[in-house]
Write an enzyme that holds these catalytic residues in place. Structure first.
Site, PDB file in Angstrom:
ATOM      1  N   LYS A  41      24.870  40.044  34.004  1.00 62.18           N
ATOM      2  CA  LYS A  41      25.138  38.701  33.988  1.00 62.18           C
ATOM      3  C   LYS A  41      25.711  37.868  35.159  1.00 62.18           C
ATOM      4  O   LYS A  41      25.394  36.973  35.496  1.00 62.18           O
ATOM      5  CB  LYS A  41      26.293  38.489  32.734  1.00 62.18           C
ATOM      6  CG  LYS A  41      25.650  38.891  31.299  1.00 62.18           C
ATOM      7  CD  LYS A  41      26.753  39.044  30.277  1.00 62.18           C
ATOM      8  CE  LYS A  41      28.008  40.105  30.430  1.00 62.18           C
ATOM      9  NZ  LYS A  41      27.482  41.107  30.175  1.00 62.18           N
ATOM     10  N   HIS A  67      45.323  37.913  38.724  1.00 61.18           N
ATOM     11  CA  HIS A  67      44.679  36.906  38.002  1.00 61.18           C
ATOM     12  C   HIS A  67      44.335  37.143  36.604  1.00 61.18           C
ATOM     13  O   HIS A  67      44.435  36.479  35.647  1.00 61.18           O
ATOM     14  CB  HIS A  67      43.428  36.554  38.804  1.00 61.18           C
ATOM     15  CG  HIS A  67      42.367  35.710  37.922  1.00 61.18           C
ATOM     16  ND1 HIS A  67      41.511  36.632  37.130  1.00 61.18           N
ATOM     17  CD2 HIS A  67      42.087  34.268  37.847  1.00 61.18           C
ATOM     18  CE1 HIS A  67      40.578  35.564  36.506  1.00 61.18           C
ATOM     19  NE2 HIS A  67      41.034  34.359  36.926  1.00 61.18           N
ATOM     20  N   GLU A 117      45.298  35.788  33.013  1.00 63.69           N
ATOM     21  CA  GLU A 117      44.495  35.458  31.822  1.00 63.69           C
ATOM     22  C   GLU A 117      44.649  35.999  30.500  1.00 63.69           C
ATOM     23  O   GLU A 117      44.670  35.415  29.537  1.00 63.69           O
ATOM     24  CB  GLU A 117      43.086  35.851  32.582  1.00 63.69           C
ATOM     25  CG  GLU A 117      41.978  35.751  31.713  1.00 63.69           C
ATOM     26  CD  GLU A 117      40.714  36.654  31.994  1.00 63.69           C
ATOM     27  OE1 GLU A 117      39.922  37.361  31.224  1.00 63.69           O
ATOM     28  OE2 GLU A 117      40.414  36.177  33.217  1.00 63.69           O
TER      29      GLU A 117
END
Length: 792
Positions: free
Chosen positions: A504, A668, A672
């Site tokens: 993806k 990060h 998240e």
């Protein structure tokens, strides 16, 4: 009489003058205007000689190539700035480029063109082709892509802006020319006795051509080992240099001075010094060449105090100048070493080795035998052992010292002692051979520079000078001349990027790059993905080898594969097809600790590596990602525009050293985790409340003006718009592992991260209990990253 004739001419008006000349001087006029002593053509052997003498290296090689390999250094800036301060000074980097194209390639091409098809000058034609191939080898090894197929054609074919050929095609041309031209030399045909290199000696020219072919073959060691072995075998079997009488060198005299010697004996006589790594290595091995090379003016406080009475060649008293200092900061090192001033450091002896009349060695028997030693160590040639080639090469260079000056000669007994004290060691053979090659190439900067990059030896620490303009560990290529300043055209092609991994993220990244004007070559083990990306107009490769062969220049390969062993597998598959200084970018979710290991592993193989954390999900990969990149400055600078183009505005950052990109992405993801868990828990409160809350409308409202607005809230709205109560999915939250890594790192650092810790725990809890908050997080992960959800 002449005076009277001039006065008569002045009395006539122009029309009268014309009539006077026609009526009185037409007989024999043409003959009168021919200089009967002027040459009407030039013997092409003299043109070749012009090319030959101009292969002698200019001063700029002291400031760059010799400085890069840490043999010489200056503490001064200005005209001497270059490798000593890691600066890009085009007046110096361009010197060999200008000399070789203007005075070597132009002339060899003229000779080749003039003698083509002339049987009586066939040897001259071959000699010119060999010398031209040598010059092109120096140029492409120094600069990379260069004008080749159209070079030298300005005067004859009026091609004044030649195209730049890829280094791969240049090498192919060089190898073809060397093979054909050397084989065509024939001692039974006309001998060019006026030749300044070998006096037309065909046997010596053949050895020269084969030795250059051997050099070119060894350059391919890491690029194409099979071809390298074939070329080495061919050159060896055809006959290469074996004695110092075979050496290719430029003779200098009072009429044609050695440029390096000229500089070291004039304006810069007291400004350039032998470097610490070079002097120290020779001292550590008790190398008698140090006495042949070095001179130290003990106690000198200025250039004027560098007098003969202070000079010593005693190896024990030689002190090399360290890197990382200018003429101000060097004072601390001077004090530490108890010297009078920086003028007290050792220099190359200007009265012996660096005279203005010293020879300039281009290709030598010593270098050739050392390359054969490496080839034998690799099992590429037989007939003699690697040890015998090594010993012969070292001995030849020790004996070569006498060719500079009789006072630099090393006695046979010292040679014998040195070789007994420093025997060949098969366990460290490659380092030992190539470190000796470094010594054997002293004052031949381009060759020392090229072989250092190829082999990675000797082991040198990067120049630590602060505030350097050229980033990275070492200077890998010299920069081209400024196009406008020198009226040289640099034809730039679209940058190529290889993409491995068309899931993806990788698929969309390839489309993003293509949309931004890059030439993408894509590969994946899944042929369906390859066909799908081909349908989008992107070039594809059916294997990793095919992908690398389609990439030219400095290859850039971007990996978008799952973290873990598969990354290492792909890297190992790439290595046989990459050149030194090619770049691998890991854009997946690798652990930063693994990235640091991969950086060090690849650095030892001369491959550059960047770790790139990629955020923004599949949409970001397609339309503008957020990228955080770790790795060497020079490598990042080389591809910075790529990151800028594929990221949103202000959405990319060079985070620092290797590993820092994936470290930043890891943290990060930890953030998240906490943010998604907080949103999910809030909506679970909504879900359990007494009120009939519309989740989609609530998420939309919160994303407009509230303090919790943002992309995650937007994705929350999107998820509820598709399934108002998320009834179709299970509340199982899968994990890529980065939240866990963040928590583990925080624990190692002693940093409390309770929110991230709890969010990680909730991921594990979701495996056991189907919760509404779990559904929200699962839905969010599917929205931004396309991560799978478990359906009911």
């Amino acid at each position: 009489m002449k005076k009277i004739f001039k006065q008569i001419l002045l009395l006539f008006p122009l029309w009268g003058l014309g009539g006077f000349l026609i009526s009185s001087c037409d007989k024999g006029f043409d003959e009168l205007n021919i200089n009967k002593t002027a040459a009407i053509s030039i013997n092409p052997i003299f043109t070749l000689n012009n090319a030959t003498v101009n292969t002698s290296f200019p001063t700029g090689t002291i400031l760059y190539e010799i400085g890069i390999v840490q043999q010489m250094i200056s503490p001064n800036s200005g005209v001497l700035a270059g490798a000593n301060f890691n600066q890009d000074i085009r007046d110096n980097t361009q010197q060999n480029w200008q000399r070789y194209y203007r005075s070597v390639i132009r002339n060899t091409y003229d000779v080749i063109n003039t003698t083509k098809g002339l049987p009586a000058r066939s040897n001259l034609n071959s000699m010119a082709r060999i010398l031209q191939s040598y010059a092109f080898l120096v140029l492409t090894d120094t600069y990379g892509d260069i004008p080749y197929s159209e070079a030298g054609k300005g005067y004859i074919d009026q091609i004044t802006l030649p195209k730049y050929d890829t280094q791969q095609s240049v090498y192919a041309g060089i190898i073809k020319e060397l093979t054909e031209a050397t084989a065509a030399l024939d001692a039974s045909k006309s001998i060019e006795t006026a030749d300044v290199l070998y006096g037309g000696n065909i046997s010596l020219w053949k050895k020269f051509g084969n030795s250059v072919l051997l050099r070119a073959g060894m350059r391919l060691t890491k690029i194409d080992a099979t071809q390298a072995q074939q070329l080495v075998q061919k050159a060896f079997q055809a006959g290469v240099m074996e004695a110092n009488s075979d050496n290719a060198f430029i003779k200098h005299d009072a009429n044609y001075l050695n440029a390096l010697g000229q500089t070291l004996n004039s304006t810069e006589s007291s400004n350039i010094y032998l470097a610490t790594p070079f002097v120290s290595y020779l001292q550590q091995t008790n190398d008698p060449r140090l006495k042949s090379i070095a001179l130290r003016y003990v106690g000198a406080k200025s250039g004027t105090e560098q007098t003969a009475s202070r000079g010593t060649t005693d190896p024990a008293q030689q002190i090399g100048m360290p890197f990382g200092f200018d003429n101000g900061s060097i004072s601390s090192e001077v004090t530490k070493s108890k010297l009078a001033s920086f003028y007290d450091y050792s220099q190359v002896d200007r009265t012996r080795m660096a005279k203005t009349t010293s020879p300039m060695f281009l290709v030598t028997a010593a270098q050739t035998q050392l390359l054969l030693a490496e080839a034998a160590q690799r099992g590429w040639i037989t007939g003699a052992t690697a040890e015998s080639f090594f010993n012969k090469g070292v001995k030849l260079h020790l004996e070569q010292m006498a060719l500079y000056d009789a006072n630099s000669a090393v006695s046979a007994s010292l040679i014998d002692t040195y070789q007994k004290e420093n025997p060949y060691n098969a366990s460290t053979a490659l380092e030992q051979i190539n470190t000796q090659y470094w010594i054997a190439s002293f004052l031949n900067g381009p060759e020392a520079f090229a072989n250092f990059r190829r082999s990675g030896f000797p082991n040198l620490a990067p120049n630590p000078f602060p505030g350097k303009a050229i980033k990275g560990t070492f200077i890998r290529r010299l920069t081209y001349p400024l196009p406008l300043k020198n009226k040289i055209s640099v034809i730039k092609n679209k940058m190529q990027i290889g993409i491995i991994g068309l899931g993806k993220m990788g698929f969309n990244l390839a489309l993003n790059l293509k949309r931004n004007g890059y030439e993408v070559i894509a590969n994946d083990v899944n042929t369906d993905f390859v066909q799908k990306i081909a349908n989008e107009g992107i070039k594809t490769a059916n294997s990793i080898q095919d992908l690398c062969q389609q990439l030219t220049n400095r290859k850039v390969v971007w990996l978008m594969v799952p973290a873990g062993e598969i990354v290492d597998h792909v890297i190992e598959s790439l290595l046989p097809f990459l050149n030194p200084n090619d770049i691998i970018i890991d854009g997946g979710n690798s652990n930063y600790k693994d990235s640091k290991k991969r950086y060090n592993y690849l650095k030892n193989k001369q491959i550059d590596f960047l770790d790139c954390g990629t955020s923004g999900g599949t949409s970001g990969a397609l339309n503008g990602a957020c990228t955080m990149i770790g790795g060497d400055d020079e490598v990042f600078n080389f591809v910075e525009k790529v990151f800028k183009d594929i990221s949103v505005t202000d959405g990319y950052l060079h985070t620092g050293e290797a590993g820092s990109g994936h470290f930043t992405k890891m943290v990060h993801n930890g953030i998240e985790y906490g943010m998604m868990q907080s949103i999910a828990e809030g909506f679970e409160v909504f879900e359990h409340s007494e009120f009939s809350i519309d989740f989609q409308k609530t998420a939309k409202m919160l994303n407009h003006g509230s303090v919790v607005r943002g992309w995650l809230m937007e994705l929350t709205e999107n998820a509820f718009s598709k399934d108002p109560n998320l009834d179709s999915i299970k509340g199982i939250m899968h994990s890529s592992g980065e939240g866990k890594w963040t928590l583990e790192t925080a624990l190692d650092l002693g940093v409390p991260t309770p929110v991230i810790a709890m969010s990680v725990m909730m991921r594990y809890r979701s495996q056991m209990t189907d919760t509404f908050s779990g559904k929200v997080v699962a839905a969010l992960r599917n929205e931004f990253g396309g991560h799978a959800v478990e359906k009911k």
